[in-house]
Design an enzyme around this catalytic site. Structure first.
Site, PDB file in Angstrom:
ATOM      1  N   GLU A   1     -65.329  30.687  25.552  1.00  0.00           N
ATOM      2  CA  GLU A   1     -66.425  30.280  26.424  1.00  0.00           C
ATOM      3  C   GLU A   1     -66.901  28.854  26.136  1.00  0.00           C
ATOM      4  O   GLU A   1     -67.588  28.248  26.971  1.00  0.00           O
ATOM      5  CB  GLU A   1     -67.615  31.235  26.286  1.00  0.00           C
TER       6      GLU A   1
ATOM      7  N   ILE B   1     -67.606  34.349  28.681  1.00  0.00           N
ATOM      8  CA  ILE B   1     -67.780  35.665  28.059  1.00  0.00           C
ATOM      9  C   ILE B   1     -68.390  35.434  26.684  1.00  0.00           C
ATOM     10  O   ILE B   1     -67.823  34.711  25.860  1.00  0.00           O
ATOM     11  CB  ILE B   1     -66.430  36.388  27.929  1.00  0.00           C
ATOM     12  N   HIS B   2     -69.535  36.064  26.422  1.00  0.00           N
ATOM     13  CA  HIS B   2     -70.276  35.787  25.186  1.00  0.00           C
ATOM     14  C   HIS B   2     -70.300  37.019  24.292  1.00  0.00           C
ATOM     15  O   HIS B   2     -70.454  38.135  24.782  1.00  0.00           O
ATOM     16  CB  HIS B   2     -71.706  35.376  25.551  1.00  0.00           C
ATOM     17  N   PRO B   3     -70.131  36.879  22.976  1.00  0.00           N
ATOM     18  CA  PRO B   3     -69.821  35.641  22.253  1.00  0.00           C
ATOM     19  C   PRO B   3     -68.310  35.523  22.013  1.00  0.00           C
ATOM     20  O   PRO B   3     -67.726  36.342  21.315  1.00  0.00           O
ATOM     21  CB  PRO B   3     -70.561  35.810  20.929  1.00  0.00           C
TER      22      PRO B   3
END
Length: 515
Positions: free
Chosen positions: A493, A487-489
């Site tokens: 991650e 999952i960004h940001p």
């Protein structure tokens, strides 16, 4: 006439009547199916679960005041003088840091006039704790767990003696099963002035004056956490270290955390032990100490001395000898089913020898024990791969093996360590140091590379590691981890981006955040 009594007398009269009625209606030769000694996380979890399984349960809990007079209510260490107030103090210190960072994000803040109000903070923390004490009492009443605020002591393997209330004669009850869950308390060193002038984590969260310049003696997670939130609140802590910081944790991560603390202005007195504490005429404390490496003596003056040198099990008042229960040092020895050498006497939580001293461990162990005793379950507590977090400004969380443990068990040639530094997005604008934002996965080198341990330093470390802990217990591999889309940001991650191994010698510092 019985029901016209008021206050404590009426409560204990009703308790006595209720107790007699249950005894008369039961075919058991015992007053209770289960007596629990200790009203902390382990004891309460076990008691409530046992009642849900149909057992007749009585729980004893009593708190001896500390040498400076601190005492607290029902709920044990975690609620009153452990996890909960510690996390609240930690949050308070992070908020102080965040206020200063807000300026860089465009907030109009007069950061030159920002300072904490220690007494207000303590009052807020204590108000929350007291509310939890009350909810806990109500929960026991609603679940029909009988509770007595008294210290229970063994007379024999099935009989517990106690004072119903102050100033009254002793009473006794019998139990088919007994669970000992009395936990532990902080140790004091055997030096002049230790108990007279020092405090512990049992005292700091309700301390009635500002700590000021504080010597924290001990470098386990309790000592480091206390030193860090004191620093974050604007005080001046020094940490005295007998040998190494965070004994039992991964050495690389422990040393990285210590370096983070040093960068933030927390000094360490390395390989040093205290010799004495004296109160000066101005009220401050003169601490004499010795460096065990150089064999030199020194001294310094502090406002507060906080002992964080470990904990001892509270077995001295239980009269375990009368029940025949075996102990080791100040802890109770149990088998895989939490049973002592006396088949119907069990122990859970911090009082148990050789088990992790963590609240979630105690809670689950207590529940599982109750289910085995009263619901026919056979599930045992799994003490392997328990996640934990050290709540310092840059938090450290881990689950599974340290790098040293993995190498000792499997051999260096059979271990691969994936690692990397990273840059949390929220650190960019206030230009916070990213030197200590680091993570690693310790894995087997063969096959899909089963992960043996995960280690993370950074924001909200506990929240990050909790999910990975379930994955690790389910057999997480490096192949699966690297095939997981992050999952960004987020900082979590970064585990899905680990591609550099220590063995390769490549630089683990990232060049960019989005490629």
């Amino acid at each position: 006439m019985l029901l016209r009594k008021s206050g404590p007398s009426r409560r204990y009269a009703i308790f006595s009547m209720f107790h007699q009625c249950r005894l008369a209606s039961s075919k058991s030769p015992f007053d209770y199916d289960l007596v629990v000694l200790g009203g902390g996380s382990a004891g309460l979890a076990c008691a409530k679960e046992a009642v849900d399984c149909g057992a007749r349960v009585l729980c004893f809990d009593y708190v001896k005041p500390t040498p400076v007079g601190t005492k607290w209510g029902l709920g044990g260490t975690c609620v009153n003088v452990g996890c909960i107030p510690k996390k609240l103090m930690h949050q308070a210190s992070l908020l102080g840091e965040a206020v200063h960072e807000a300026v860089a994000y465009g907030w109009n803040v007069n950061d030159k006039d920002i300072r904490p109000d220690w007494r207000k903070l303590v009052r807020s923390v204590q108000n929350h704790i007291k509310s939890v004490n009350w909810v806990t009492r109500v929960d026991l009443r609603d679940k029909k767990v009988e509770y007595v605020n008294s210290m229970g002591t063994f007379i024999d393997a099935h009989t517990i003696e106690y004072f119903p209330r102050s100033g009254t004669a002793k009473s006794r009850v019998t139990a088919k099963n007994v669970v000992v869950a009395v936990g532990g308390r902080p140790r004091y060193p055997s030096i002049p002035g230790a108990t007279e002038f020092g405090i512990t984590s049992d005292d700091i969260f309700s301390y009635d004056r500002e700590p000021g310049r504080t010597l924290v003696v001990g470098a386990g997670y309790v000592g480091l956490e206390c030193a860090c939130f004191l620093k974050g609140l604007g005080y001046d802590p020094t940490v005295m270290v007998r040998s190494i910081v965070l004994r039992g944790f991964d050495r690389q991560m422990s040393e990285l955390l210590a370096a983070m603390m040093s960068e933030r202005g927390i000094p360490f007195l390395e390989t040093t032990i205290p010799s004495s504490v004296e109160r000066q005429s101005d009220g401050r404390l003169l601490v004499r100490f010795r460096n065990t490496t150089t064999q030199t003596d020194g001294s310094d003056v502090f406002d507060t001395v906080l002992w964080a040198i470990g904990r001892r099990g509270l077995i001295e008042d239980l009269n375990l000898e009368a029940a025949g229960v075996e102990t080791q040092n100040d802890k109770i020895v149990v088998d895989r089913s939490e049973a002592t050498n006396v088949p119907h006497i069990f122990a859970v939580g911090d009082i148990v020898h050789g088990r992790p001293e963590l609240t979630p461990v105690a809670i689950l162990a207590g529940r599982l024990l109750a289910r085995r005793l009263f619901a026919g379950s056979t599930q045992l507590m799994d003490y392997a791969d328990v996640a934990t977090t050290v709540f310092t400004p840059v938090e450290y969380a881990c689950v599974g093996m340290s790098e040293e443990m993995a190498i000792n068990k499997h051999g260096a040639d059979n271990i691969e360590v994936f690692h990397g530094y990273y840059k949390p997005t929220e650190f960019f604008i206030p230009q916070k140091s990213v030197r200590f934002c680091y993570l690693k996965a310790v894995a087997e080198i063969a096959g899909d590379q089963k992960i043996l341990g995960l280690h993370y330093m950074g924001p909200v470390a506990g929240e990050v590691i909790q999910g990975f802990a379930a994955a690790l217990k389910s057999g997480l591999t490096v192949k699966t981890l690297l095939n997981t889309v992050g999952i960004h940001p987020t900082t979590a991650e970064e585990f899905t981006r680990l591609s550099i191994t220590k063995r390769s010698g490549r630089d683990p510092t990232p060049a960019s955040c989005c490629s």
